[in-house]
Structures are given as C-alpha cells and as structure tokens.
Design a protein around this motif. Structure first.
Motif, short mmCIF file in Angstrom:
data_model
loop_
_atom_site.label_atom_id
_atom_site.label_comp_id
_atom_site.label_asym_id
_atom_site.label_seq_id
_atom_site.Cartn_x
_atom_site.Cartn_y
_atom_site.Cartn_z
N GLN A 7 2.51 20.02 15.36
CA GLN A 7 4.13 18.55 15.15
C GLN A 7 3.13 17.18 14.48
OE1 GLN A 7 6.63 16.82 17.17
NE2 GLN A 7 7.90 15.44 15.94
N VAL A 8 2.99 16.55 13.52
CA VAL A 8 1.61 15.80 13.02
C VAL A 8 3.25 14.05 12.38
CG1 VAL A 8 0.32 15.22 11.70
CG2 VAL A 8 0.52 17.26 12.75
N VAL A 9 3.40 13.25 12.88
CA VAL A 9 4.20 12.20 11.68
C VAL A 9 3.26 11.31 11.75
CG1 VAL A 9 5.79 13.33 13.16
CG2 VAL A 9 4.37 11.52 14.40
N ILE A 39 2.21 16.20 3.16
CA ILE A 39 3.64 15.47 3.01
C ILE A 39 4.56 16.37 3.16
CG2 ILE A 39 5.03 13.14 2.57
CD1 ILE A 39 2.22 11.86 1.46
N GLN A 40 5.52 16.79 4.09
CA GLN A 40 6.85 17.00 4.01
C GLN A 40 8.32 15.88 3.76
OE1 GLN A 40 6.71 20.42 5.04
NE2 GLN A 40 4.53 19.70 4.66
N TRP A 41 7.93 14.58 4.61
CA TRP A 41 8.53 14.01 3.99
C TRP A 41 8.22 12.52 4.01
CZ3 TRP A 41 10.19 10.40 7.47
CH2 TRP A 41 10.44 11.32 8.78
N HIS A 42 8.89 11.81 3.31
CA HIS A 42 7.71 10.04 3.26
C HIS A 42 9.40 9.07 3.80
CE1 HIS A 42 7.40 8.61 -0.48
NE2 HIS A 42 7.09 10.47 -0.54
N GLY A 43 9.54 8.30 4.06
CA GLY A 43 10.14 6.91 3.88
C GLY A 43 10.85 5.90 4.64
N PHE A 102 0.57 -1.24 0.10
CA PHE A 102 -0.36 -0.05 0.48
C PHE A 102 0.78 1.40 0.14
CE2 PHE A 102 -2.40 3.23 2.61
CZ PHE A 102 -3.10 3.57 2.03
N VAL A 103 0.97 1.61 -1.40
CA VAL A 103 1.76 3.83 -1.36
C VAL A 103 0.76 4.52 -0.88
CG1 VAL A 103 2.36 5.01 -2.41
CG2 VAL A 103 2.44 2.21 -2.52
N ALA A 104 0.89 5.37 0.46
CA ALA A 104 -0.06 6.61 0.95
C ALA A 104 0.21 7.54 0.80
CB ALA A 104 0.40 6.68 2.44
N PHE A 105 -0.84 8.38 -0.22
CA PHE A 105 -0.63 9.74 -0.57
C PHE A 105 -1.34 10.79 0.33
CE2 PHE A 105 -0.07 7.04 -3.80
CZ PHE A 105 0.22 7.38 -4.53
N ALA A 106 -1.07 12.04 0.11
CA ALA A 106 -0.92 13.02 1.31
C ALA A 106 -2.65 13.24 0.81
CB ALA A 106 -1.11 14.34 0.56
N SER A 107 -3.04 12.41 0.05
CA SER A 107 -5.24 12.53 0.39
C SER A 107 -5.97 10.90 1.14
CB SER A 107 -5.78 11.95 -1.33
OG SER A 107 -4.89 10.43 -1.73
N ASP A 108 -4.42 10.23 1.60
CA ASP A 108 -4.49 9.37 2.56
C ASP A 108 -5.17 9.73 4.03
OD1 ASP A 108 -5.50 7.07 1.22
OD2 ASP A 108 -2.99 7.88 0.64
N PHE A 109 -4.30 10.62 4.16
CA PHE A 109 -4.41 11.44 5.82
C PHE A 109 -5.41 12.02 6.10
CE2 PHE A 109 -0.31 10.22 4.08
CZ PHE A 109 0.30 9.42 5.53
N PHE A 116 6.32 9.07 7.84
CA PHE A 116 6.19 10.47 7.45
C PHE A 116 5.93 11.76 8.42
CE2 PHE A 116 3.66 7.27 5.33
CZ PHE A 116 3.54 7.65 3.46
N ASP A 117 5.99 13.33 7.96
CA ASP A 117 6.81 13.65 8.71
C ASP A 117 4.84 14.57 7.74
OD1 ASP A 117 6.87 16.12 10.50
OD2 ASP A 117 8.21 16.57 9.39
N LEU A 118 4.24 15.43 8.80
CA LEU A 118 3.14 15.58 7.86
C LEU A 118 2.74 17.27 8.26
CD1 LEU A 118 0.31 12.59 8.07
CD2 LEU A 118 1.61 13.59 6.02
#
Length: 190
Positions: A111-113, A145-149, A33-40, A133-135
């Motif tokens: 701060q959102v993670v 999304i600020q960064w992910h991985g 499953f690959v999450a995108f900003a819309s998933d949050f 993820f850092d949101l």
C-alpha cells in the motif's frame, strides 16, 4: 465570444508556467506545484527516509479513528521524502513530497500513499496546500497514480471505502506541523 490568438497564447503560456517543473524547484516563488507519476519515480532510493511513526508531540491519535479510516496506514511503514526543509521552517516548501508504504516483500503488493505540497489555496477546507495520492508500485520500479486530489473519490471501492474526507479528517489534526504526522518530519526538530 471570440478570443484573439495572442490572448489564447498568453493564457496557455501562463498556465504552463504555473505547472512547470519536475521537482521542488518548479515553484521557488511559493507558487504551485503539480505532481505527476514521474515525480514519484525512484522514491525508494531517496536518502531521506525513516520508519513511519506518528509524532508524540501532536494530538493523541484516536485508535478508533484508525479503524474508521479503513486501515489507511497499517504498520509497519517506511516513509521517504524528497528534500529537507530549511532549518527553522514552520511549513514544508511547495514541491515537498512524502511517500509512505507498507513493507510486504513484493513491492507491487504494498500500500503506497503520498502527500505533495501543491501550495496555493489547494485543499482549502482540509490540509491546506496539500494534495493526497494513492500510488501503486509497478514491477519496473516506477509508481503509477491510482487517484489524487483531496482524498479518495466518492463511490470508490478501494481500501479507503470511497470516503473523500478520510485523508483530511485525520491530517487536519496535525495542522500545527503543516498537516504531517511523522516523527521524522517534525518541523521543530529539523
């Protein structure tokens, strides 16, 4: 080397099938499953939420590690998740999303993670199957999304200090609960 059009089309379709889906149902077969900003989007409205506290059933959390992580999880925090694992589960399902945020009055200053159960062999040397993820909360209620991985990118100047191992270093200690520290999300209690 020249590849045929049918081969390229088949490759494209199979690639889309591996990343399709906008929620946990996107990988019912245990795939990825690959999450995108819309998933949050709308995570604040999820019925599954609790105060974020580390579970006492896991290894003791070293206060020195908290200082070393750059204050990644300052308290108080609230956590939100998108689904409840099946009773008796020993792992979280692919597509499981947990978001944690601090409680500043202005949501855009919080701060959102997040952690997303991506599945497969992603993050093999850390929290297996999980993507970090850092949101950022946006004024319109969406999240970007600020960064992910695996963790913050090397050379980053954000609050994580650019340490790409900070997320995995801590979450690996919670391997017995599929890498989740949360009291509310202890698999043995769900």
């Amino acid at each position: 080397m020249r590849l045929g059009r049918r081969f390229l089309l088949a490759l494209l379709v199979s690639g889309l099938a591996c990343t399709a889906g906008g929620g946990p149902s996107g990988a019912p077969d245990g795939g990825t499953f690959v999450a995108f900003a819309s998933d949050f989007k709308g995570f604040h409205d999820r019925p599954n939420q609790a105060e974020a506290t580390p579970a006492s059933t896991l290894p003791p959390f070293d206060a020195g590690a908290l200082a070393a992580d750059g204050g990644v999880h300052p308290v108080p925090q609230r956590e939100y998740w998108n689904q409840s694992p099946a009773p008796g589960s020993t792992t979280f399902p692919v597509g499981f999303i947990v978001v944690k945020e601090t409680d500043e009055p202005d949501p855009t200053a919080r701060q959102v993670v997040a952690m997303v159960k991506r599945g497969g062999t992603f993050n093999m040397l850390g929290a297996l199957g999980w993507e970090m993820f850092d949101l950022k909360n946006n004024a319109d209620g969406s999240a970007s999304i600020q960064w992910h991985g695996y963790g913050p990118p090397a050379g980053s100047s954000d609050m994580y200090g650019g340490n790409p191992n900070v997320c995995n270093g801590c979450h690996k200690l919670a391997a017995s609960n599929d890498f989740i520290w949360s009291t509310a999300l202890q698999l043995s209690n769900l």
